[in-house]
Design an enzyme around this catalytic site. Structure first.
Site, PDB file in Angstrom:
ATOM      1  N   ARG A   1       0.836  -1.202   0.000  1.00  0.00           N
ATOM      2  CA  ARG A   1       0.000   0.000   0.000  1.00  0.00           C
ATOM      3  C   ARG A   1       0.872   1.253   0.000  1.00  0.00           C
ATOM      4  NH1 ARG A   1      -4.571   0.215   4.533  1.00  0.00           N
ATOM      5  NH2 ARG A   1      -2.795   0.753   5.841  1.00  0.00           N
TER       6      ARG A   1
ATOM      7  N   LYS B   1      -2.620   6.562   1.489  1.00  0.00           N
ATOM      8  CA  LYS B   1      -2.450   6.929   2.896  1.00  0.00           C
ATOM      9  C   LYS B   1      -1.448   8.069   2.967  1.00  0.00           C
ATOM     10  CE  LYS B   1      -2.718   4.450   7.226  1.00  0.00           C
ATOM     11  NZ  LYS B   1      -4.170   4.554   7.453  1.00  0.00           N
TER      12      LYS B   1
ATOM     13  N   GLU C   1     -16.366   6.438   3.865  1.00  0.00           N
ATOM     14  CA  GLU C   1     -15.718   5.940   5.079  1.00  0.00           C
ATOM     15  C   GLU C   1     -15.682   7.061   6.106  1.00  0.00           C
ATOM     16  OE1 GLU C   1     -11.495   5.151   5.047  1.00  0.00           O
ATOM     17  OE2 GLU C   1     -11.234   6.180   3.151  1.00  0.00           O
TER      18      GLU C   1
HETATM   19  C1  LIG Z   1      -5.327   3.780   7.658  1.00  0.00           C
HETATM   20  C2  LIG Z   1      -6.705   4.093   7.234  1.00  0.00           C
HETATM   21  C3  LIG Z   1      -7.757   3.165   7.363  1.00  0.00           C
HETATM   22  C4  LIG Z   1      -7.596   1.836   8.068  1.00  0.00           C
HETATM   23  O1  LIG Z   1      -6.723   0.974   7.405  1.00  0.00           O
HETATM   24  P1  LIG Z   1      -6.069  -0.266   8.158  1.00  0.00           P
HETATM   25  O2  LIG Z   1      -5.120  -0.811   7.155  1.00  0.00           O
HETATM   26  O3  LIG Z   1      -7.163  -1.222   8.468  1.00  0.00           O
HETATM   27  O4  LIG Z   1      -5.428   0.259   9.382  1.00  0.00           O
HETATM   28  C5  LIG Z   1      -9.001   3.513   6.877  1.00  0.00           C
HETATM   29  N1  LIG Z   1      -9.230   4.719   6.309  1.00  0.00           N
HETATM   30  C6  LIG Z   1      -8.258   5.636   6.169  1.00  0.00           C
HETATM   31  C7  LIG Z   1      -8.564   6.938   5.541  1.00  0.00           C
HETATM   32  C8  LIG Z   1      -6.957   5.353   6.620  1.00  0.00           C
HETATM   33  O5  LIG Z   1      -6.001   6.277   6.497  1.00  0.00           O
END
Ligand SMILES: *Cc1c(COP(=O)(O)O)cnc(C)c1O
Length: 341
Positions: A82, A184, A220
């Protein structure tokens, strides 16, 4: 390895400096060998790319102690890949995936004294990140980068069990079509701070963001993906090119299908159908699943039948199964658990 004398049950979710961090520098088109260092501070030029144009991406995962006393991490290869996707989108060099996984293991081993003991509920949070470090004033990608990983022990996300939370439909948008919602990057968080401060001031725990193009579909929250459960026990999660692909959510969908024999669907989820679901949860590394009891849309309340006292039954099963896999009580799918020490 002698553990640090910390009050593991009460350390909270704050930064605590640990002994070692991993650093690798990118210069003249290549990454150096990388090393563990002691200095928690970074010295950079006042015009560093990250400071001027926010060229930075990050990851988050946890190391913890299983019942048999092993220190493990959960699917770090997915964090590595990722971060490659995030870096490419911000025109940053890729940190090799195998080196990422090795560096995570190295920095956790070096801070093993801070990995909380089994049963404490606490974990060692691991934060890999990368940023443009050389001076950049005309708008363009940096030429030099630093990749770092630090660790910090964090307490159980929910002390005394997970109480369902109340969330509100945000008037702000999180991500634009063809934008950066799927990576991210710190930039996605900077612009969400006003929305979350506003939500908290209005008495809500979190924001539910809708798709910014039509504002009809669930996306989300600021840092966690949604799962919903239908009346006939189907587990549904929104499909969208503008949400961050949560590793926890992907693991939960797998567990639902392959461990619990539930039907699963990743598809458009319209806000209009949220009232028909019987359970709702937020998925992310920090809490695994936070149950949602109530969604408020401009004064109009949707109360899930699972209520405000405890998780719904399917959410609880998903939570127990995934945390059981993580803690070593339940056999994990091939490659999910990486033993570090
Ligand atoms: C990090 C993150 C998540 C959760 O991802 P995980 O890999 O399960 O920790 C969900 N939404 C956003 C916007 C994120 O930055």
């Amino acid at each position: 390895m002698e553990k640090k004398n910390l009050d593991w049950e009460n350390i909270g979710f704050n930064y605590m400096q640990t002994d070692k961090r991993y650093v690798s520098n990118y210069k003249d088109g290549k990454w150096d060998d990388g090393a563990l260092i002691d200095d928690a501070n970074i010295v950079m030029n006042e015009c560093a790319g990250v400071l001027q144009y926010a060229q930075t991406v990050f990851e988050g995962l946890k190391a913890y102690t299983t019942e048999s006393g092993k220190i493990v991490t959960f699917r770090p290869d997915l964090n590595a890949s990722r971060m490659v996707d995030s870096a490419r989108r911000l025109e940053m060099p890729v940190f090799p995936e195998d080196r990422f996984v090795d560096a995570v293991a190295e920095v956790v081993r070096a801070n093993a004294a801070y990995v909380p003991p089994y049963g404490s509920g606490a974990t060692l949070y691991i934060r890999p990140y990368m940023f443009g470090i050389n001076p950049v004033i005309g708008v363009k990608p940096a030429d030099e980068y630093q990749f770092r990983i630090f660790t910090t022990p964090v307490g159980p996300y929910f002390k005394g069990g997970a109480k369902p939370i109340t969330i509100c439909v945000s008037d702000f948008d999180r991500a634009a079509p063809h934008g950066t919602g799927h990576i991210k990057a710190g930039l996605n968080y900077a612009m969400s701070l006003h929305a979350i401060v506003t939500a908290h001031a209005d008495g809500f725990d979190e924001n539910m963001y809708l798709d910014s193009a039509t504002r009809t579909k669930v996306e989300e929250t600021g840092g966690a993906n949604f799962i919903f459960v239908t009346k006939d026990n189907k587990v549904v999660t929104p499909h969208s090119s503008t949400i961050l692909p949560s590793i926890t959510r992907r693991s939960i969908m797998y567990v639902a299908e392959h461990y619990l024999g539930l039907e699963v669907e990743e598809r458009d989820v319209y806000f209009d159908e949220v009232k028909d679901f019987v359970e709702c949860g937020l998925c992310g590394t920090a809490a695994v699943i936070s149950p949602v009891g109530k969604v408020v849309n401009h004064g109009e309340e949707i109360c899930f039948p699972s209520g405000m006292e405890k998780m719904g039954p399917i959410t609880q099963k998903l939570y127990d199964t995934l945390t059981g896999i993580q803690m070593g009580h339940i056999e994990a799918p091939e490659g999910w658990i990486k033993v570090i020490g």
